[in-house]
Design a protein around this motif. Structure first.
Motif, PDB file in Angstrom:
ATOM      1  N   THR A  68      35.599  16.618 -13.999  1.00 37.00           N
ATOM      2  CA  THR A  68      35.506  17.904 -14.684  1.00 37.00           C
ATOM      3  C   THR A  68      34.040  18.293 -14.875  1.00 37.00           C
ATOM      4  O   THR A  68      33.654  19.446 -14.693  1.00 37.00           O
ATOM      5  CB  THR A  68      36.191  17.802 -16.078  1.00 37.00           C
ATOM      6  OG1 THR A  68      37.476  17.238 -15.872  1.00 37.00           O
ATOM      7  CG2 THR A  68      36.313  19.149 -16.740  1.00 37.00           C
ATOM      8  N   GLN A  69      33.225  17.311 -15.228  1.00 34.11           N
ATOM      9  CA  GLN A  69      31.808  17.624 -15.487  1.00 34.11           C
ATOM     10  C   GLN A  69      31.029  17.859 -14.191  1.00 34.11           C
ATOM     11  O   GLN A  69      30.153  18.700 -14.131  1.00 34.11           O
ATOM     12  CB  GLN A  69      31.170  16.470 -16.268  1.00 34.11           C
ATOM     13  CG  GLN A  69      29.678  16.659 -16.480  1.00 34.11           C
ATOM     14  CD  GLN A  69      29.225  16.086 -17.810  1.00 34.11           C
ATOM     15  OE1 GLN A  69      30.026  15.741 -18.662  1.00 34.11           O
ATOM     16  NE2 GLN A  69      27.917  16.007 -17.988  1.00 34.11           N
ATOM     17  N   GLY A  70      31.337  17.105 -13.145  1.00 28.73           N
ATOM     18  CA  GLY A  70      30.609  17.235 -11.879  1.00 28.73           C
ATOM     19  C   GLY A  70      29.373  16.357 -11.860  1.00 28.73           C
ATOM     20  O   GLY A  70      28.864  15.943 -12.901  1.00 28.73           O
ATOM     21  N   MET A  71      28.888  16.047 -10.626  1.00 31.09           N
ATOM     22  CA  MET A  71      27.709  15.187 -10.493  1.00 31.09           C
ATOM     23  C   MET A  71      26.530  16.032 -10.026  1.00 31.09           C
ATOM     24  O   MET A  71      26.697  17.164  -9.591  1.00 31.09           O
ATOM     25  CB  MET A  71      27.956  14.125  -9.417  1.00 31.09           C
ATOM     26  CG  MET A  71      29.056  13.162  -9.717  1.00 31.09           C
ATOM     27  SD  MET A  71      29.255  12.008  -8.340  1.00 31.09           S
ATOM     28  CE  MET A  71      29.928  13.026  -7.062  1.00 31.09           C
ATOM     29  N   VAL A  98      26.301  15.762 -22.609  1.00 29.78           N
ATOM     30  CA  VAL A  98      24.853  15.696 -22.334  1.00 29.78           C
ATOM     31  C   VAL A  98      24.479  14.250 -21.974  1.00 29.78           C
ATOM     32  O   VAL A  98      23.758  13.990 -21.012  1.00 29.78           O
ATOM     33  CB  VAL A  98      24.041  16.188 -23.558  1.00 29.78           C
ATOM     34  CG1 VAL A  98      22.545  16.025 -23.314  1.00 29.78           C
ATOM     35  CG2 VAL A  98      24.398  17.639 -23.860  1.00 29.78           C
ATOM     36  N   GLU A  99      25.004  13.325 -22.760  1.00 24.71           N
ATOM     37  CA  GLU A  99      24.732  11.913 -22.489  1.00 24.71           C
ATOM     38  C   GLU A  99      25.361  11.505 -21.145  1.00 24.71           C
ATOM     39  O   GLU A  99      24.764  10.783 -20.345  1.00 24.71           O
ATOM     40  CB  GLU A  99      25.348  11.080 -23.607  1.00 24.71           C
ATOM     41  CG  GLU A  99      24.438   9.975 -24.105  1.00 24.71           C
ATOM     42  CD  GLU A  99      25.153   9.116 -25.124  1.00 24.71           C
ATOM     43  OE1 GLU A  99      25.159   7.901 -24.938  1.00 24.71           O
ATOM     44  OE2 GLU A  99      25.748   9.684 -26.067  1.00 24.71           O
ATOM     45  N   ARG A 100      26.554  12.034 -20.903  1.00 24.23           N
ATOM     46  CA  ARG A 100      27.258  11.678 -19.668  1.00 24.23           C
ATOM     47  C   ARG A 100      26.490  12.149 -18.427  1.00 24.23           C
ATOM     48  O   ARG A 100      26.482  11.468 -17.399  1.00 24.23           O
ATOM     49  CB  ARG A 100      28.649  12.314 -19.687  1.00 24.23           C
ATOM     50  CG  ARG A 100      29.619  11.648 -18.743  1.00 24.23           C
ATOM     51  CD  ARG A 100      30.939  12.403 -18.669  1.00 24.23           C
ATOM     52  NE  ARG A 100      31.659  12.403 -19.931  1.00 24.23           N
ATOM     53  CZ  ARG A 100      32.183  13.514 -20.478  1.00 24.23           C
ATOM     54  NH1 ARG A 100      32.081  14.676 -19.884  1.00 24.23           N
ATOM     55  NH2 ARG A 100      32.820  13.448 -21.621  1.00 24.23           N
ATOM     56  N   ALA A 101      25.803  13.297 -18.568  1.00 21.13           N
ATOM     57  CA  ALA A 101      25.094  13.873 -17.414  1.00 21.13           C
ATOM     58  C   ALA A 101      24.053  12.912 -16.833  1.00 21.13           C
ATOM     59  O   ALA A 101      23.844  12.850 -15.621  1.00 21.13           O
ATOM     60  CB  ALA A 101      24.436  15.190 -17.815  1.00 21.13           C
ATOM     61  N   GLN A 102      23.397  12.129 -17.715  1.00 21.48           N
ATOM     62  CA  GLN A 102      22.388  11.150 -17.225  1.00 21.48           C
ATOM     63  C   GLN A 102      22.999  10.188 -16.212  1.00 21.48           C
ATOM     64  O   GLN A 102      22.371   9.793 -15.249  1.00 21.48           O
ATOM     65  CB  GLN A 102      21.904  10.262 -18.371  1.00 21.48           C
ATOM     66  CG  GLN A 102      21.151  10.923 -19.447  1.00 21.48           C
ATOM     67  CD  GLN A 102      20.833   9.902 -20.556  1.00 21.48           C
ATOM     68  OE1 GLN A 102      21.107   8.708 -20.442  1.00 21.48           O
ATOM     69  NE2 GLN A 102      20.241  10.398 -21.631  1.00 21.48           N
ATOM     70  N   THR A 118      11.491   7.058 -16.298  1.00 19.02           N
ATOM     71  CA  THR A 118      11.828   6.208 -17.444  1.00 19.02           C
ATOM     72  C   THR A 118      13.239   5.683 -17.186  1.00 19.02           C
ATOM     73  O   THR A 118      13.855   6.034 -16.172  1.00 19.02           O
ATOM     74  CB  THR A 118      11.817   6.987 -18.779  1.00 19.02           C
ATOM     75  OG1 THR A 118      12.927   7.894 -18.781  1.00 19.02           O
ATOM     76  CG2 THR A 118      10.512   7.754 -18.991  1.00 19.02           C
ATOM     77  N   ALA A 119      13.759   4.916 -18.127  1.00 22.21           N
ATOM     78  CA  ALA A 119      15.118   4.368 -17.936  1.00 22.21           C
ATOM     79  C   ALA A 119      16.146   5.488 -17.884  1.00 22.21           C
ATOM     80  O   ALA A 119      17.235   5.309 -17.339  1.00 22.21           O
ATOM     81  CB  ALA A 119      15.448   3.404 -19.063  1.00 22.21           C
ATOM     82  N   SER A 120      15.790   6.671 -18.437  1.00 20.09           N
ATOM     83  CA  SER A 120      16.802   7.724 -18.496  1.00 20.09           C
ATOM     84  C   SER A 120      16.316   9.078 -17.973  1.00 20.09           C
ATOM     85  O   SER A 120      16.948  10.105 -18.225  1.00 20.09           O
ATOM     86  CB  SER A 120      17.293   7.888 -19.938  1.00 20.09           C
ATOM     87  OG  SER A 120      16.186   8.174 -20.761  1.00 20.09           O
ATOM     88  N   SER A 121      15.189   9.106 -17.245  1.00 21.03           N
ATOM     89  CA  SER A 121      14.724  10.410 -16.723  1.00 21.03           C
ATOM     90  C   SER A 121      13.792  10.247 -15.530  1.00 21.03           C
ATOM     91  O   SER A 121      13.209   9.186 -15.309  1.00 21.03           O
ATOM     92  CB  SER A 121      13.991  11.187 -17.821  1.00 21.03           C
ATOM     93  OG  SER A 121      12.748  10.568 -18.083  1.00 21.03           O
ATOM     94  N   ALA A 122      13.672  11.343 -14.766  1.00 20.53           N
ATOM     95  CA  ALA A 122      12.690  11.416 -13.667  1.00 20.53           C
ATOM     96  C   ALA A 122      11.929  12.727 -13.846  1.00 20.53           C
ATOM     97  O   ALA A 122      12.541  13.796 -13.902  1.00 20.53           O
ATOM     98  CB  ALA A 122      13.418  11.405 -12.325  1.00 20.53           C
ATOM     99  N   THR A 173      30.641   4.085 -16.973  1.00 20.99           N
ATOM    100  CA  THR A 173      29.958   4.369 -18.241  1.00 20.99           C
ATOM    101  C   THR A 173      30.175   5.826 -18.632  1.00 20.99           C
ATOM    102  O   THR A 173      30.509   6.150 -19.771  1.00 20.99           O
ATOM    103  CB  THR A 173      28.443   4.087 -18.102  1.00 20.99           C
ATOM    104  OG1 THR A 173      28.282   2.787 -17.555  1.00 20.99           O
ATOM    105  CG2 THR A 173      27.734   4.163 -19.443  1.00 20.99           C
ATOM    106  N   ALA A 174      29.965   6.732 -17.663  1.00 27.72           N
ATOM    107  CA  ALA A 174      30.098   8.166 -17.937  1.00 27.72           C
ATOM    108  C   ALA A 174      31.506   8.498 -18.412  1.00 27.72           C
ATOM    109  O   ALA A 174      31.700   9.277 -19.344  1.00 27.72           O
ATOM    110  CB  ALA A 174      29.752   8.965 -16.683  1.00 27.72           C
ATOM    111  N   GLU A 175      32.481   7.870 -17.783  1.00 22.69           N
ATOM    112  CA  GLU A 175      33.878   8.156 -18.113  1.00 22.69           C
ATOM    113  C   GLU A 175      34.194   7.761 -19.562  1.00 22.69           C
ATOM    114  O   GLU A 175      35.053   8.368 -20.208  1.00 22.69           O
ATOM    115  CB  GLU A 175      34.786   7.391 -17.130  1.00 22.69           C
ATOM    116  CG  GLU A 175      36.223   7.812 -17.108  1.00 22.69           C
ATOM    117  CD  GLU A 175      36.468   9.252 -16.639  1.00 22.69           C
ATOM    118  OE1 GLU A 175      35.602   9.846 -15.986  1.00 22.69           O
ATOM    119  OE2 GLU A 175      37.554   9.776 -16.956  1.00 22.69           O
ATOM    120  N   ALA A 176      33.470   6.751 -20.053  1.00 18.23           N
ATOM    121  CA  ALA A 176      33.747   6.268 -21.414  1.00 18.23           C
ATOM    122  C   ALA A 176      33.026   7.093 -22.487  1.00 18.23           C
ATOM    123  O   ALA A 176      33.250   6.891 -23.674  1.00 18.23           O
ATOM    124  CB  ALA A 176      33.332   4.805 -21.518  1.00 18.23           C
TER     125      ALA A 176
END
Ligand code: FAD
Length: 462
Positions: free
Chosen positions: A195-198, A155-159, A242-246, A147-150
């Motif tokens: 490139t972005q890192g985890m 900012v969205e990818r970081a999630q 939440t579905a997208s945060s802690a 998903t992240a790669e696409a």
């Protein structure tokens, strides 16, 4: 008259109890029945290896029928018991119920993840206790990378590239270490992600990680994980998911699609329906011989039981570990045999002799008989120990093969989330929901379509 011994639960405790009963009780005058909800024993210390793709999921379980030749395996769920009538109520695979009579009953139903009333936890976090959870974690990691790669927005990818583990006991720490190692290996296949890192975060409410081992070994483990870029936040709690945060007690709201909950266990809920005395934590109260309080013919062992701990002068209960469950299983079998006239009933006297924490990348910490090990020697010891302990020569060889293949060729990056959950024929022939057949299609929270009655404990279908 044949003695009827029934064991409820075929994990570490129940399996070793059955195995010992096969040795100590005469076949002609005894019937041993093991009731378990799946037909295998899960070797939990290797669950992180299955989650990280180093081990084939089927190689971290022990098929009960293969290893227990004299025991009758009864597949079903224990749903209740009548200690006066000496029967165990079992829900069979077809949904019907039967009452199994027993002369002696051993309860070994283990534990489940202990959740807290944290907003969003039950809905959005995933546990790390059972094989399906380990496989889902591996698949989720792969779906997240896809998903992240696409995505074009960093900012969205970081999630999708942030993974939060809550609870730094050995399950949490080993699980995180293996998955992070796996993800680091995969990075070469995902250029944008690389490139972005985890971001990998381990959150622990206590002041230090791995309270099961000595502080200097835990410090070594913590330094090792930090050197890999893993953030370890001690004295910190999870406040909401939440579905997208802690949200953490530090005030930080971490954007993430994956929160893994490994903060402790509680006895299996069925324990409350067995009519046995329990302590404040819900574990079955036993005496030092593992006989249940107030019962003549019922015994309890493992995570579900509060067996007085010899290492703490019998003033507190044994910790919920496989080491204890195995020794309790072996001794309870001998005590059951003794109570029907073969030998003497003895108290539980085992004290922990060693602990291993495998951190992946050929690093571990260990403490055995007072000797401390770290780094590669500890890792080698841990692997040798698990090969020695894994029941059955075939399983030992499979473990060895998996580990060596991984060392030589690395791990596989395919995401087989629908394995065991095939599309319905109508779906497959064009009438289905194609989004469920592709990776990285949605939030990552949705489970594949499942037949509600046909899913087994290892996530495959019957
Ligand atoms: C990821 C992870 C890593 C771990 N690593 C280690 C380690 O390195 N060292 C260590 O000592 N300990 C470790 N543990 C802890 C260890 O797994 C447990 O302490 C141990 O499994 C307890 O044994 P048990 O027999 O009580 O329960 P289990 O092994 O959980 O067995 C219980 C069995 O009962 C079955 N069951 C449950 N309810 C029912 C029902 N109603 N009807 C029928 N069957 C039922 C279950 O399917 C299961 O087969 C780890 C745990 C986890 C989750």
């Amino acid at each position: 008259m044949a003695w009827n011994v029934v064991i409820a639960g075929g994990g570490f405790g129940g399996f070793y109890a059955a195995r010992t009963l096969e040795k100590v009780l005469p076949r002609e005058s005894t019937k041993v029945t093991l009731v378990n909800d799946v037909n295998f024993m899960l070797y939990t210390p290797l669950l992180p290896g299955a989650a990280g793709g180093a081990l084939e999921p089927r190689h971290v379980v022990v098929p009960l029928r293969e290893e227990l030749k004299e025991t009758q395996l009864r597949l079903g769920s224990v749903v209740g018991a009548d200690s006066e009538g000496r029967t165990l109520r079992v829900e069979n695979l077809d949904g019907s119920c039967s009452d199994l009579p027993y002369d002696e009953l051993i309860v070994a139903v283990g534990s489940v993840s202990r959740t807290l009333p944290i907003p969003g936890l039950a809905e959005h976090a995933i546990g790390f206790k059972a094989l399906p959870e380990a496989i889902e974690l591996r698949n989720r990691l792969l779906r997240s990378l896809e998903t992240a790669e696409a995505l074009d927005d960093p900012v969205e990818r970081a999630q999708w590239l942030t993974f939060v583990f809550v609870g730094a006991g050995y399950a949490g720490l080993e699980g995180l270490a293996e998955l992070q190692d796996f993800a680091a290996d995969l990075m070469q296949l995902y250029p944008k992600c690389r490139t972005q890192g985890m971001r990998w975060i381990l959150v622990e409410a206590k002041e230090r990680v791995m309270t099961e081992i000595q502080p200097d070994l835990a410090d070594f483990g913590m330094r090792e994980l930090r050197s890999r870029g893993i953030e370890i936040m001690t004295s910190t709690t999870l406040d909401a998911v939440t579905a997208s945060s802690a949200s953490l007690s530090t005030g930080e709201v971490v954007p993430t699609r994956t929160v893994v909950w490994t903060a402790g266990v509680k006895p299996h809920p069925v324990v409350a329906d067995l009519g046995l005395e329990t302590d404040r934590g819900g574990r079955i109260v036993t005496d030092r011989t593992m006989r249940v309080a107030g019962q003549q013919h019922v015994w309890a062992i493992g995570d579900a039981a509060a067996v007085p701990d010899p290492a703490q002068d019998y003033r507190a209960s044994c910790p919920p570990t496989a080491q204890h469950a195995i020794r309790q299983g072996r001794l309870v079998a001998r005590n059951v045999a003794a109570s029907i006239g073969r030998g003497k009933v003895k108290p539980f006297t085992y004290k922990t002799r060693g602990v291993f924490v495998d951190m992946g990348q050929q690093e571990a910490v260990a403490s055995t008989m007072g000797i401390k090990w770290r780094g590669r020697p500890a890792w080698f010891l841990a692997r040798t120990y698990h090969i020695a302990l894994m029941p059955g020569t075939k399983r030992k060889l499979r473990l060895l093969a998996d580990w060596n293949v991984q060392l030589l060729f690395g791990r596989d990056a395919s995401e087989l989330g629908r394995l065991g959950h095939p599309p319905r024929l109508a779906e497959a022939s064009g009438g289905g929901t194609p989004s469920q057949q592709t990776v990285g299609s949605g939030s990552g929270d949705e489970a594949p379509a499942q037949d509600p009655v046909a899913v087994t404990g290892d996530g495959t279908s019957r």
